[in-house]
Each structure stands twice: as C-alpha cells, then as structure tokens.
Design an enzyme around this catalytic site. Structure first.
Site, PDB file in Angstrom:
ATOM      1  CE  LYS A  47     -26.813 -33.679  21.979  1.00 12.99           C
ATOM      2  NZ  LYS A  47     -28.240 -33.591  21.633  1.00 12.99           N
ATOM      3  CG  ASP A  51     -28.042 -29.986  22.801  1.00 13.25           C
ATOM      4  OD1 ASP A  51     -27.555 -30.435  23.852  1.00 13.25           O
ATOM      5  OD2 ASP A  51     -28.604 -30.703  21.938  1.00 13.25           O
TER       6      ASP A  51
END
Lengths: 370, 370
Positions: free
Chosen positions: A228, A224
């Site tokens: 980003k 995750d």
C-alpha cells in the site's frame, strides 16, 4: 455524455467480487455485464450481439442463466480480445488478488479496455509494471481506477491524486494501513484504559475472529502494508522500485520465520509465539513510560524519499493512538494543509466497503466514457 | 476523451478566486480562460475566435493583457450567452458567495455550460432552486460540481455521493463544520489540558486573529453551518426546504441579537459579550462534570429526517473532542461502515484549500467533457 453502450467484464467472485455484483445490480445505468469469470469457469454473453447480458448476481444465479456461452478458464488475452470486439467501450473489473492477471492489464489497456480493480498487486510490484500500465492506458485511451487498493472504500487515493493534481506539495503521509494490525495494537495497547493481554493471546484472538489471514504471518510480515505504501509513494511522485526496496519491520520473530507455511507450520507458529511475549511487552512498556502507545504504521517522507513500515510510538491523544477496532487512518501532511494534516479514517477492509470503492470507481469510469 | 477545446469563465477574484487562478495557471491541459469577472469589471477573450485567452493570473496582470475586450459588470445572462457561443464546451467557475449569481446557475446549465463552485448559497437556499439547478443540468447535459461548499477541499461531498451512489445506507452524519466555531471550542474547552479563558475573551482572540467574519455574529448565529447541513442532507436524500427549516442553536445571546450590524453595533456586541460569560462557563462545567467537553456540531439523522445545529457534549477521547486548531471533522455513519464511522478531518476553510476543491472539481469536469 452520449448514451453509447458500455460493456463490462468481471473476474473474481470471492468476498469482494460477490459484494461488487450485489452493488452492480442496483446501479442505475450500469454497463452491460458480458463476461463473468472465476478461476475455472467463464460466462460470456453470446457473440456477435454481446446480448443478452449476464445478470449481475451471485455466480450460481448468473451461471444458471440460459443463452450464455460457457467455457473453462480463458486466458486474459482471450478475454481482452472478446471485450475489445464488443460494439462499444469496455471495462474490466478485476476482483481477484492475482498478480498474473495484473501483469496482463497492459494487454487490456492497449486495446482500449479500461481497468477498475481493488487488486493491489499490479500497482505495487516492480516499477516497470506500474509504468507499463499507465503508458498502455495512454496508448489505448483507456482509464485505470484503483481506489480500493489502499484503504478499501475510503477516499485515500482520490484525495492524494487531487492534492497532487492541484499542485499541493505533499510532504508526508503516515497511517495505519492494515485492519488486522490496527486491531492487534488497539487491543494490545489501548490509548484509554489498559489491557493485560499478552501479545500472543491478542494474535490468537484475532485469528479466531477471522481478522487475520489464515496464516497470521501474512499480516505480521508487513508486506501488505508495504504494498500500500508503494502505491501511495508512487502517486506522490516517488519512483519506488518495489515493495521490498525500503525498510519493513516484520513482527514475525526471526526464530519462527522459517517455519513452513503449511497448516502444521501455522500451528507451530501460534504455539511458539508466547515465547516472544516478553519482547512485545517490553516495547509496550517503553512506550508507556514515555506516556505513549505503540502502533504499527507506514510512513512516507516525500522530500527525503524515505518510505518505511514498522513500530512507532504515538502520544495517547493523537488520532493514530485513538483508533478503534480495526479501522485504518491515513494522514496527509501538505504545504496547504499546514501543521494539521488532512485525515481519512474508517474501515479499510471487508467485502462491502472494498466493493464500494470498486463500484464508485466504475461509476466514474462510466461517466468519463459516456 | 477527444481533445476538443474547453472554455472557462471565472467570476470572483477574492481570496478563493485568486488562489484558484494560481492553481489554474499550473494545471496541465487547463481549459482556456475566456471570461474573468469581478464585481465591477469584466475581461473577455475577443470574439469570434475566443482567442487569445486570458492568462490565468491575478486580476492586475490579467487586466493588463492587451487584446482583451474589457467592460463593466455584465449580467449573468450576457456571460452565459458569451460562453455558450464559444466553439466548444464551456464551464463557469463561480468563486463568489453571491446568492444572485447562484440563482442564475439554471441559465448557464440549460445552455450546456457546466458549473463548478465553492459558493454554498445556491445549494442551500430554497429547495426549488436546488431542484431547478439539477433539472437544468440534466436538460443542458451539463455538469455541476460543488465539493468546496462543505469542508472546503476536504473530500466530503464526493465521499457522501459515492456512498449514496453505490447503495450504502447513510444513517447519520455528524461533525464540526465551521473552522471558526472549531477554534472557539477547542480553545475554550480543550479535551486535554485545561483553559481558564472566558468565552468572550476567546471570541475576541479569534476575531483578532482574523478567524471570524468581520462581524463574529455571522459565525455565532450558526447559519453557515446550517447551510452546509442543508447541502449534505439533500445529497443524503432528505428534502430540506431551506436552512431555516430545522433547529439552529444560535450562540448570540438573545439580548444582543438586535444590536445593529454596523461597526458600532459590532463594537457594542463585543463589549457586552462578557456579560454572558457565566452562561457559557456553566455549559462548559456541566460537560466537565460528566467527563465530557462541549462542541458546536451539526448532525443529520437520516431515518428520522432530523437535522439540527447546536451545542452537544462529547467524550474526551472522541474524535470530535480531540479536534485541533480550526479543523473540521465529518463523520459518516452508514450500514456498511457499521459502528465506527468513515471520518474526514482537516482544514475546512482558507483560500488555498477551498481553491483546491474547486480546481479538483474543474479537473473532473474537464475529464468528463473531453
């Protein structure tokens, strides 16, 4: 600047989607909601008038409205055609985390439908999709806003875009980009005071509080955060080919990586995690001996074109060390800002603040289309 | 979204103005510069074609360009008429800190000329001017962007506007809004380590480094902070009548307040300031005894409609206490963000970063007008 009508399609009514609909209901001059879709059902304002519109409300209320056209799941292509035929400009809000829908953004954009979304998948996948999205937007004279893909409602992407667009030289971006990992390390190795909690106990506590994904390995693998970082690096001008093209330090012990992702596998993972507490305690102590604390961070060195995600030590009086709860922090080091970075900090996850980023983007798109 | 030409007038070529022109020169699709004015001189692109445009460069280079119309100072009304007659939408960038020009914004806005500025005077003066500015913008269908009036290029106003526009409830805003006062207190009472420097010596050092206004009393009186608080409070929905309508703690000893603002007065002020070092040492020690540090902050309690500016004590591990150099920090406490505020931090003064806020605003206005 004219008051021509703008039509809105919204896909996804989970936590973020529901919070978004609540905010939409209170926006002055909101666009007219003509599509509301969830995985298996679709509500449409009747053609050819695209009126009456769907009320901006939770799914049950919206679905109970008479005079709407109802159907099962539609193909993205069908929704795009429906929106493109509306008598005015159209916007798609994708409140899912669905990669297959994200792959269809070019279809919407080429038809002139702008896209607003917190779904990070499309912007952090293969570089070819990123390029296709922005080329399609240019072709369709449509807009793409995705503030909430990094740091939820925090002004992260807009700030980076402003720095780049005004000619500043961004040299380094560094931060804590996961609310879950922020909580784990702020609790395991607090900068002020001390904690005796074992790593596995902190993970178990976070899981119990609902701060982790159902399978905590989906947080601990660092993917995750890597997604980003991929988005930020691309906006800063680096051609990152994919989120697995740079080093990611996984916090899943190698010995447990192959446990199945089933409920039973999760249970096994949690019960075996304490076997590795000594490793994490060692990392913590090593930092401690240097007067520092360990944190899980992502960083982008723009000049060196180096992106990485993993554990790092920080001075106890640094902003990253002092983070509270499950906050994110993002530091932009630039030529203009000099030695002290521009910092944005606060909650980087949660339905309401994520939806806020989506709503604020929607307002900006509407302002530009009117 | 069409590519109609947009015309730009720029007033002010001081530190911010010069940095802005450098940034403008590098903007892709920049509007055409047709007015460049400083206190006593004005450059204009020749009418009726409003072409050739003025090069975006320092004053000397721009003024040396042949084929421009040159004149002495023009009235704001004359510049507004010139811009309004251009064959396209027009934008005024006011890079001065001139209250009398700010009082003319309604004249520009009613004629459809958008305003972008770091000049805080117009937005922090009497509430009637604030109301006139935004009513005139609505009347002229023109835009007003003034990000750099608070925190320079930091995303402060845009963040607050997004919070308000998406329906969050802002409960409190608190921060260090002056780079000068940040430096003074970070040096006088550092959160980590310690300092033996007397208050007057720190003020003298800051003056020498060029961190203060030529007359340090213009920083120490708190009015600059009060003006910024006025702007934030108004965006948060409070009808603040003027920046002297709420408590401002001045750091100018009452005994020295009446010294003239002449060079001689400044010298007298600096030479007599050490007489009051014991007072500031006392404040510092009192904080110290509570394990805290003193900082000069502004705060807005939205529910209580209370705005104030002055000294306050902070825990040593708080973000405000840990501020470095002359950084600003602004914390937004809101219903959605809960216990941990949304924080923006970094350089809040300086030509380049202030101009960055102006350039980023200009880009947004151009995007909306095209």
């Amino acid at each position: 600047m004219s008051a021509s009508p703008i039509f809105l399609g919204v896909i996804g009514v989970g936590g973020v989607g529901t919070a978004f609909l609540q905010q939409l209901a209170r926006l002055p001059n909101a666009p007219q909601l003509v599509v509301l879709a969830r995985s298996s059902q679709t509500l449409l304002a009747p053609t050819p008038a695209y009126s009456p519109a769907i009320p901006a409300a939770d799914w049950a209320t919206a679905a109970a409205t008479p005079s709407l056209t109802k159907s099962g799941a539609l193909q993205a292509e069908e929704i795009a055609t429906y929106l493109a035929s509306a008598p005015g400009r159209a916007i798609l809000v994708d409140n899912t985390s669905d990669i297959s829908l994200a792959r269809q953004y070019p279809t919407f954009l080429k038809k002139g439908i702008s896209v607003v979304t917190p779904n990070k998948k499309g912007f952090s996948d293969d570089l070819s999709l990123w390029k296709d999205i922005f080329a399609s937007a240019a072709e369709g004279k449509a807009l793409v806003y995705h503030e909430s893909t990094v740091g939820a409602g925090l002004p992260v992407l807009s700030t980076l875009k402003d720095l780049v667009a005004t000619g500043d030289e961004v040299t380094r971006i560094e931060g804590v980009f996961s609310g879950t990992l922020s909580f784990l390390f702020n609790t395991f190795a607090p900068a002020s005071g001390s904690s005796d909690a074992q790593w596995s106990a902190v993970v178990a506590q976070a899981k119990e509080l609902g701060y982790t994904e159902p399978d905590p390995r989906d947080d601990l693998n660092g993917m995750d955060v890597a997604r980003k970082l991929t988005i930020l690096a691309r906006i800063a001008g680096l051609e990152v080919s994919s989120p697995d093209s740079f080093p990611i330090e996984s916090l899943i012990p190698a010995e447990l990586a192959s446990l199945p992702s089933s409920a039973d596998g999760i249970t096994q993972f949690m019960s075996r995690l304490p076997e590795f507490d000594a490793q994490m305690a060692n990392v913590k102590d090593t930092a401690e001996k240097q007067g520092k604390v360990v944190r899980y961070v992502g960083s982008i060195d723009v000049a060196a074109k180096a992106v990485k995600v993993g554990l790092q030590y920080f001075d106890k009086d640094s902003a990253i060390a002092g983070l509270k709860g499950s906050d994110n922090i993002i530091s932009f080091y630039t030529k203009r800002y000099g030695a002290n970075p521009l910092i944005v900090q606060g909650a980087g996850a949660g339905g309401d603040v994520t939806a806020m980023g989506v709503s604020a983007d929607l307002i900006k798109v509407v302002e530009r289309l009117r």
